[in-house]
Design a protein around this motif. Structure first.
Motif, short mmCIF file in Angstrom:
data_model
loop_
_atom_site.label_atom_id
_atom_site.label_comp_id
_atom_site.label_asym_id
_atom_site.label_seq_id
_atom_site.Cartn_x
_atom_site.Cartn_y
_atom_site.Cartn_z
N SER A 89 0.83 -1.20 0.00
CA SER A 89 0.00 0.00 0.00
C SER A 89 0.86 1.25 0.00
CB SER A 89 -0.90 0.02 1.24
OG SER A 89 -1.78 -1.08 1.24
N LYS A 126 -4.18 -3.82 2.70
CA LYS A 126 -5.11 -3.04 1.89
C LYS A 126 -6.35 -2.67 2.69
CE LYS A 126 -3.13 -2.80 -2.20
NZ LYS A 126 -2.85 -1.53 -2.88
N PRO A 128 -10.02 -4.20 4.92
CA PRO A 128 -11.23 -4.95 4.58
C PRO A 128 -12.10 -4.16 3.59
CG PRO A 128 -11.40 -4.04 6.80
CD PRO A 128 -10.00 -3.80 6.34
N THR A 129 -12.80 -4.88 2.76
CA THR A 129 -13.65 -4.24 1.75
C THR A 129 -15.10 -4.15 2.20
OG1 THR A 129 -13.96 -6.38 0.68
CG2 THR A 129 -12.16 -5.00 -0.13
N THR A 130 -15.48 -4.83 3.29
CA THR A 130 -16.85 -4.78 3.79
C THR A 130 -16.85 -4.40 5.27
OG1 THR A 130 -16.93 -7.10 4.49
CG2 THR A 130 -17.49 -6.61 2.19
N TYR A 131 -17.97 -3.83 5.71
CA TYR A 131 -18.06 -3.44 7.11
C TYR A 131 -18.09 -4.67 8.01
CZ TYR A 131 -19.36 -1.04 11.37
OH TYR A 131 -19.35 -0.56 12.65
N GLU A 198 -13.25 7.63 3.06
CA GLU A 198 -13.42 6.68 1.96
C GLU A 198 -13.73 5.28 2.48
OE1 GLU A 198 -10.95 8.83 2.28
OE2 GLU A 198 -11.46 10.21 0.65
N ASP A 199 -13.12 4.91 3.61
CA ASP A 199 -13.40 3.60 4.20
C ASP A 199 -14.88 3.49 4.57
OD1 ASP A 199 -10.78 2.62 4.04
OD2 ASP A 199 -10.24 3.56 5.95
N LYS A 202 -17.02 3.24 1.49
CA LYS A 202 -16.88 1.91 0.88
C LYS A 202 -17.67 0.87 1.64
CE LYS A 202 -12.93 0.00 1.58
NZ LYS A 202 -11.47 -0.25 1.50
N TRP A 203 -17.68 0.98 2.97
CA TRP A 203 -18.39 0.00 3.80
C TRP A 203 -19.88 0.27 3.90
CZ3 TRP A 203 -14.47 1.00 8.30
CH2 TRP A 203 -13.23 0.43 7.96
#
Length: 457
Positions: A89, A126, A128-131, A198-199, A202-203
């Protein structure tokens, strides 16, 4: 030329101002605020040579740990930049805290600080991509409010309006007790990463939702009792870098039975000190403890907060009490740190834009009786951003740079008598004032006839 005179005038003003204070108060000797033992605090900024040498050691350790790409050192901000590559990253690392740990360690252990920095930079995930994946790793962190305010500090506006623009802040946070803040982090085995707007986007989560889950995660890690320093005086025993964060858990603070309302200090990340607002012995004990703890690496803030029905608010004990001097010293040291960081950022932006605005320095002083106060210089004809201080030293540029001050006046009196000349700059924390002139000769004469205007707070 005028700017050089102002720079010179600042030094002369402060020295002469201290002399004036000494003459008007025969028993007073103003000196720079120092550690009681005379040694420099752990958080003293490095010289440019020391900073550059440490950065080179850090770069070598990072490359040895496998960090790839073109690693860039920014000497102006004392940061290192890691590029984004496959499996790595992009990262900007502030070196200040790592340098504090390095400097505070015995020579034979300093390599550990560099190794920790290298592991930190080599293991940034990177995220997590989901909450659902992020939820269990969320934790709240308490930090100085000035840290996040500095992140959003934009470029100076025109010299005419003195405005400050605000860019996007890469961290979600909220103020706490006026001088502190609460942010959220993702705490994993590899690293601790601030949660960004942004996190959350995204979540599909809100700050309130993430905060509630972060608090619950911290609550599950906080079942231990507090350590008793004295009856009604306690200290957190956690060594996980979240002791200071636990002031947001009412049940943790409530484990210390206190006299009056709870008062807390969080001088560094591994310290939470609790006592009562009506316990002068307890207040003295936690303040003395905080003075030492604030000099350790990774400081948070030296100012105390008191719990009220409306939430946490800044606290000082009554003047003349046993604990008053220590709390005043903690207050002024914390203000000096905030203003120094802000001033450096403003000076840099002025230089980049070619704007000739004098960013007046916040200077702490301590007299032989232990009275601690702050000073700044107001110069006739100077376009100035003035910090809020205890004492203002007025210098008349028309009298020459070696002339003594024309007045030294307590802030409350300045605000009362010439407050129309003080214009708060929007968007700055801590507050600074754009000066709109200089006191009249008649006003200066009135102050000269009233020695009480110089009474140290």
């Amino acid at each position: 030329m005028e700017r050089n005179w102002r720079r010179r005038g600042v030094g002369l003003g402060l020295l002469t101002g201290a002399l004036v204070l000494g003459l008007w108060y025969v028993s007073m000797r103003a000196e720079p605020l120092q550690d009681p033992a005379g040694s420099p605090p752990a958080s003293v900024a490095p010289t440019q040579r020391e900073a550059d040498e440490f950065a080179q050691h850090a770069l070598e350790a990072m490359r040895a740990a496998g960090v790839r790409g073109e690693l860039r050192y920014d000497p102006e901000h004392f940061t290192l930049h890691v590029p984004e590559l496959e499996g790595q990253s992009a990262l900007t690392i502030s070196l200040s805290n790592f340098y504090d740990e390095y400097r505070a360690s015995p020579p034979e252990q300093r390599m550990h600080a560099l190794e920790r920095l290298a592991r930190f930079s080599a293991s940034q995930p990177k995220g997590p991509t989901t909450y659902a994946a992020a939820r269990s790793a969320l934790l709240p962190v308490v930090r100085p409010r000035s840290y996040f305010e500095l992140l959003k500090l934009g470029e100076l506006g025109s010299p005419k309006d003195g405005g400050v623009g605000s860019g996007e802040v890469p961290v979600v946070w909220r103020p706490l007790g006026e001088v502190l803040s609460v942010a959220l982090v993702l705490d994993t085995e590899e690293a601790m990463k601030y949660v960004s707007p942004e996190d959350l986007s995204k979540w599909g989560a809100t700050f309130e939702q993430a905060s509630a889950d972060a608090l619950e995660n911290l609550r599950r890690k906080s079942s231990e009792d507090l350590e008793t320093l004295a009856p009604g005086t306690c200290r957190a025993r956690w060594g996980d870098s979240y002791a200071s964060s636990r002031l947001v858990l009412d049940e943790v603070v409530g484990r210390c039975p206190v006299q009056g309302e709870p008062v807390v200090l969080v001088p560094n990340r591994d310290e939470l000190l609790v006592t009562g607002s009506k316990d002068d012995e307890g207040l003295f004990k936690v303040a003395e403890w905080a003075l030492a703890a604030y000099e350790a690496p990774r400081p948070v803030d030296g100012r105390a907060l008191r719990r009220t029905a409306q939430g946490w608010v800044p606290f000082l004990p009554p003047k003349g009490s046993k604990s008053w001097p220590a709390f005043r010293k903690l207050l002024v040291e914390s203000q000096q740190r905030d203003y120094a960081a802000q001033g450096a950022e403003l000076d840099q932006r002025n230089q980049q834009q070619g704007v000739d605005v004098f960013v007046a320095e916040f200077i702490p002083y301590q007299d032989e009786h232990g009275n601690v106060f702050s000073q700044a210089t107001w110069i006739r004809g100077s376009d100035t951003l003035l910090p809020r201080v205890d004492m203002v030293i007025f210098m008349d540029s028309e009298k020459g740079p070696e002339a003594p001050p024309v007045a030294v006046v307590r802030w409350e009196v300045v605000e009362r008598d010439v407050g129309a000349l003080l214009s708060p700059v929007e968007g700055l924390y801590p507050v600074r004032y754009r000066l709109k002139g200089f006191p009249s000769e008649a006003q200066l004469a009135r102050w000269k006839k009233d020695p009480s205007v110089m009474d140290v707070p």
